[in-house]
Design an enzyme around this catalytic site. Structure first.
Site, PDB file in Angstrom:
ATOM      1  N   ASP A  80       0.833  -1.200   0.000  1.00  0.00           N
ATOM      2  CA  ASP A  80       0.000   0.000   0.000  1.00  0.00           C
ATOM      3  C   ASP A  80       0.876   1.263   0.000  1.00  0.00           C
ATOM      4  OD1 ASP A  80      -2.310   1.470   0.147  1.00  0.00           O
ATOM      5  OD2 ASP A  80      -2.602   1.192   2.308  1.00  0.00           O
ATOM      6  N   HIS A 187      -7.660  10.336   3.576  1.00  0.00           N
ATOM      7  CA  HIS A 187      -7.031   9.402   4.514  1.00  0.00           C
ATOM      8  C   HIS A 187      -7.245   9.933   5.917  1.00  0.00           C
ATOM      9  CE1 HIS A 187      -4.194   7.736   1.277  1.00  0.00           C
ATOM     10  NE2 HIS A 187      -4.932   6.744   1.693  1.00  0.00           N
ATOM     11  N   HIS A 216      -9.728   4.709  -1.437  1.00  0.00           N
ATOM     12  CA  HIS A 216      -8.858   4.826  -0.261  1.00  0.00           C
ATOM     13  C   HIS A 216      -9.562   5.689   0.779  1.00  0.00           C
ATOM     14  CE1 HIS A 216      -4.791   3.356  -1.685  1.00  0.00           C
ATOM     15  NE2 HIS A 216      -5.600   3.116  -2.691  1.00  0.00           N
ATOM     16  N   GLY A 218     -11.141   4.917   3.595  1.00  0.00           N
ATOM     17  CA  GLY A 218     -12.496   4.438   3.910  1.00  0.00           C
ATOM     18  C   GLY A 218     -12.971   4.771   5.318  1.00  0.00           C
ATOM     19  N   ASN A 240      -8.129   1.766   7.328  1.00  0.00           N
ATOM     20  CA  ASN A 240      -6.985   1.654   8.231  1.00  0.00           C
ATOM     21  C   ASN A 240      -7.237   2.339   9.573  1.00  0.00           C
ATOM     22  OD1 ASN A 240      -4.512   1.130   9.328  1.00  0.00           O
ATOM     23  ND2 ASN A 240      -3.309   2.241   7.843  1.00  0.00           N
TER      24      ASN A 240
HETATM   25  P1  13P Z   1      -8.139   5.330   6.246  1.00  0.00           P
HETATM   26  O1  13P Z   1      -7.080   5.326   7.284  1.00  0.00           O
HETATM   27  O2  13P Z   1      -8.811   6.656   6.114  1.00  0.00           O
HETATM   28  O3  13P Z   1      -9.126   4.228   6.455  1.00  0.00           O
HETATM   29  O4  13P Z   1      -7.441   5.077   4.844  1.00  0.00           O
HETATM   30  C1  13P Z   1      -6.768   3.884   4.636  1.00  0.00           C
HETATM   31  C2  13P Z   1      -6.182   3.792   3.304  1.00  0.00           C
HETATM   32  O5  13P Z   1      -6.672   4.310   2.340  1.00  0.00           O
HETATM   33  C3  13P Z   1      -4.939   3.014   3.175  1.00  0.00           C
HETATM   34  O6  13P Z   1      -4.474   2.988   1.882  1.00  0.00           O
END
Ligand code: 13P
Length: 289
Positions: A80, A187, A216, A218, A240
């Site tokens: 990632d 993010h 991304h 999410g 994440n």
């Molecule tokens: P978040 O931390 O906002 O869920 O984003 C995660 C992400 O896109 C990792 O590539």
């Protein structure tokens, strides 16, 4: 077994999205895998450059491959947000199934050249090793850190969202397998609520470039927006921050209530369960279950 590309196609045909969850330790992997198995859905494990350095690039690759083959389960590994050709190459050589070359900060033509180099390398390696490897790239800025945010990250605005015609040009020039657009997603989790997604823009980008789309950032997105985004053409969704917060809060709670506990398998257990609960709910939604 079918490869990641096949599972993405299957998700697209079914009108669902595959969940992608980041880890930096084995506890998080247990939580995610437990949730996926309960629902019997494919899942992607992501490691950023920082997460990968902590868990071990070779170690995480061996772990995921072993689980996939031993359990005959569709669990895949993605590099990632890798920022250089060298780091993408290293991950792919370790056995990762996919990688994201993130060159959004470079001028467009340099971004295209670097992305193309990764695509060509993935094709060459995939041919040599007889396996499918996918390369993803991001277009349009959505911030950088999976953390709790006071406000929308600096530099993110409607002007930095992906334009359908740019997406088309970028996909044609680079030959990427997956595109991560900027469509109102950021993010991290914004205190007071994340922005709403631009569903119409997702539809237009999908129509313009016709490759699987990855959402991304999410964490913090409203359920109704996820459902509409999947309908509009999103095939993979990254989470994440929500996992990080759940893990940390569970550990904090346990340790404050049990200050003398020193056995990691006891004080980490609540964190694994907390991750499982977050992932279970997200996978249920993404897979329309
Ligand atoms: P978040 O931390 O906002 O869920 O984003 C995660 C992400 O896109 C990792 O590539």
């Amino acid at each position: 077994m079918k490869n990641l590309k096949d599972y993405i196609k299957e998700a697209s045909d079914k009108g669902v999205a595959i969940g992608h969850f980041n880890i930096s330790n084995i506890e998080a992997l247990h939580g995610i895998y437990n949730a996926a198995k309960k629902l019997n859905v494919p899942v992607i494990i992501g490691v950023s450059e920082g997460e990968e350095e902590f868990i071990g690039i070779e170690e995480v690759a061996v772990l995921i491959k072993e689980i996939r083959e031993k359990d005959n389960y569709p669990i895949f590994l993605n590099a990632d947000h890798h920022y250089s050709f060298e780091s993408v190459k290293k991950a792919l050589e370790a056995g990762y199934n996919a990688a994201i070359i993130d060159a959004v900060k470079l001028p467009l033509e340099e971004n295209i050249a670097l992305t193309k180099k990764c695509v060509e390398y993935a094709l060459e390696l995939g041919k040599k090793e007889g396996r499918g490897i996918l390369i993803e790239a991001e277009l349009g800025f959505i911030g950088q850190s999976s953390k709790l945010l006071e406000s929308i990250p600096d530099g993110v605005s409607v002007a930095t969202m992906t334009k359908p015609e740019d997406a088309k040009y970028f996909v044609e020039q680079t030959g990427i397998n997956l595109l991560a657009p900027s469509v109102g997603n950021v993010h991290g989790m914004v205190k007071g609520g994340n922005p709403r997604l631009d569903i119409e823009r997702i539809k237009q980008i999908k129509e313009a470039c016709n490759v699987p789309l990855v959402l991304h950032g999410g964490s913090g997105i409203a359920d109704v927006d996820f459902t509409a985004a999947i309908k509009a053409g999103i095939n993979i969704i990254h989470i994440n921050t929500e996992i990080r917060v759940a893990y940390k809060e569970a550990l904090q709670k346990f340790l404050s209530e049990n200050p003398n506990e020193v056995a990691p398998y006891k004080f980490l257990k609540g964190g694994v369960d907390a991750i499982e609960a977050v992932v279970y709910n997200r996978l249920k939604l993404f897979n329309n279950l």
